[in-house]
Design an enzyme around this catalytic site. Sequence first.
Site, PDB file in Angstrom:
ATOM      1  N   ARG A  95      13.263   3.541   2.627  1.00  0.00           N
ATOM      2  CA  ARG A  95      14.434   3.740   1.795  1.00  0.00           C
ATOM      3  C   ARG A  95      14.090   4.110   0.356  1.00  0.00           C
ATOM      4  O   ARG A  95      14.692   5.027  -0.216  1.00  0.00           O
ATOM      5  CB  ARG A  95      15.314   2.473   1.799  1.00  0.00           C
ATOM      6  CG  ARG A  95      16.160   2.321   3.053  1.00  0.00           C
ATOM      7  CD  ARG A  95      16.337   0.871   3.440  1.00  0.00           C
ATOM      8  NE  ARG A  95      15.065   0.259   3.793  1.00  0.00           N
ATOM      9  CZ  ARG A  95      14.502   0.377   5.008  1.00  0.00           C
ATOM     10  NH1 ARG A  95      15.106   1.051   5.947  1.00  0.00           N
ATOM     11  NH2 ARG A  95      13.329  -0.186   5.265  1.00  0.00           N
ATOM     12  N   THR A  96      13.129   3.417  -0.246  1.00  0.00           N
ATOM     13  CA  THR A  96      12.841   3.667  -1.664  1.00  0.00           C
ATOM     14  C   THR A  96      12.237   5.048  -1.872  1.00  0.00           C
ATOM     15  O   THR A  96      12.708   5.829  -2.706  1.00  0.00           O
ATOM     16  CB  THR A  96      11.915   2.580  -2.231  1.00  0.00           C
ATOM     17  OG1 THR A  96      12.494   1.293  -2.001  1.00  0.00           O
ATOM     18  CG2 THR A  96      11.722   2.765  -3.719  1.00  0.00           C
ATOM     19  N   LYS A 152     -11.007   6.216  -1.700  1.00  0.00           N
ATOM     20  CA  LYS A 152     -12.403   6.437  -2.090  1.00  0.00           C
ATOM     21  C   LYS A 152     -12.854   5.479  -3.191  1.00  0.00           C
ATOM     22  O   LYS A 152     -13.980   5.574  -3.678  1.00  0.00           O
ATOM     23  CB  LYS A 152     -12.581   7.877  -2.590  1.00  0.00           C
ATOM     24  CG  LYS A 152     -12.191   8.943  -1.572  1.00  0.00           C
ATOM     25  CD  LYS A 152     -12.293  10.328  -2.211  1.00  0.00           C
ATOM     26  CE  LYS A 152     -11.855  11.407  -1.232  1.00  0.00           C
ATOM     27  NZ  LYS A 152     -11.904  12.761  -1.858  1.00  0.00           N
ATOM     28  N   ARG A 212       4.646   2.597  -6.112  1.00  0.00           N
ATOM     29  CA  ARG A 212       4.659   1.335  -5.369  1.00  0.00           C
ATOM     30  C   ARG A 212       3.213   0.999  -5.028  1.00  0.00           C
ATOM     31  O   ARG A 212       2.480   1.835  -4.503  1.00  0.00           O
ATOM     32  CB  ARG A 212       5.483   1.425  -4.090  1.00  0.00           C
ATOM     33  CG  ARG A 212       5.286   0.180  -3.194  1.00  0.00           C
ATOM     34  CD  ARG A 212       6.215   0.147  -2.013  1.00  0.00           C
ATOM     35  NE  ARG A 212       7.592  -0.060  -2.425  1.00  0.00           N
ATOM     36  CZ  ARG A 212       8.598  -0.200  -1.580  1.00  0.00           C
ATOM     37  NH1 ARG A 212       8.396  -0.158  -0.280  1.00  0.00           N
ATOM     38  NH2 ARG A 212       9.826  -0.392  -2.024  1.00  0.00           N
ATOM     39  N   HIS A 219      11.116  -5.403  -8.124  1.00  0.00           N
ATOM     40  CA  HIS A 219      11.589  -4.135  -7.557  1.00  0.00           C
ATOM     41  C   HIS A 219      12.835  -3.757  -8.355  1.00  0.00           C
ATOM     42  O   HIS A 219      13.973  -3.912  -7.895  1.00  0.00           O
ATOM     43  CB  HIS A 219      11.925  -4.307  -6.079  1.00  0.00           C
ATOM     44  CG  HIS A 219      12.044  -3.025  -5.321  1.00  0.00           C
ATOM     45  ND1 HIS A 219      12.281  -1.817  -5.945  1.00  0.00           N
ATOM     46  CD2 HIS A 219      11.999  -2.746  -3.988  1.00  0.00           C
ATOM     47  CE1 HIS A 219      12.350  -0.864  -5.031  1.00  0.00           C
ATOM     48  NE2 HIS A 219      12.180  -1.402  -3.837  1.00  0.00           N
TER      49      HIS A 219
END
Length: 366
Positions: free
Chosen positions: A116-117, A144, A165, A195
């Site tokens: 959703r985000t 890496k 995120r 959030h």
Amino acid sequence: RRVHGGALGEGSNMWKLDGGTVALCVGVAAVSAAAASIVVGLRTSKSNVTKKQSKCSKLDKSVWTHRRLDTVANLTREQLQLLFDIADDIRANPDDYLDALRGKVLASVFLEPSTRTTGSFNAAMQRLGGRVVEVNSQVSSVQKGESLLDTVRCVSCFADVVVVRQPEKGIATLLPSSDSLLKPIINAGDGTGEHPSQAILDLYTIYRELGGVDNKEICLVGDLKFGRTVHSLVVLLRLFENVQLSLFSPPTLPMPEYVLQNTPHTVLANLDKALPTVDVLYVTRVQKERFSSEDEYKEVMKTYSSTVTPSLMSKAKQNMVVMHPLPRLSEISTEVDTDPRAAYFRQVQNGMYVRMALLLLILGQQ
């Protein structure tokens, strides 16, 4: 060829129809007239857009002073209302905003799973006329050993705003605002921390469903220890008047004290008895990925599965709102989905409009 009983003679530029001839230039004239009509229509449309945009231009955007969004802690009620007003205008007049961010690029850096985000931020940017560059954990050089800071510095070289995120708590420390190499950052979830955009869209959903947030009884249910959405939401609820907050969670997953910060609240031992007076039932899943062992997670789920059912809903107000940041597991029965009080899918759509408003304001600060 036969066309309605007529024929086009070889080497001829005339149509022969029903014994008569019509010069091809008549068709050309018709096309020209149609083109002229389109031009007039476009001019009219442009005029209408200008009129509609003036509605939003009357809003006092000077109250928004944030170049980035790390946390909800520094937001004001006036700034939230501005976001809500812009989101409402976008919802009512989406065509007015199709070119609002044309030429701008959003970098979507998601190092944890998201549906959703990431989806709504990407859709928000594209609906505003901008473009999106996606970086996820599978393709990022974080694999890496590159630091998050270097990754975001690099994408800042070709983007105007970066939505991030990542699994560690404390994005403001990891990506300091003092770093001049960074473009504006939007925190899309930092581990078990915050959030911000989810909490804003949650409030917007309450605002749309119930007409406001003041004087509401709000019950937070589920994983309140690791749930970053409720952490941000509790902070924002402190901006509103006479909000009665109640908490119901498995014993091992209570709301952290550092989040509550002396916020008046009630801890519930039984959800059934409290439900009849609740205005908003905000449910969250137990986050399996935050547990140290599978056995520990399974033990918690024994007491939390199927919390919200049609039977429970029968005890609630007729205008109560059920919300969930999603994804859902078994904490809300799918039988509840058809109940008009189930707002969690409307909540998802609200998120896109809120994030469109947020992008407009943040990019307006550059």
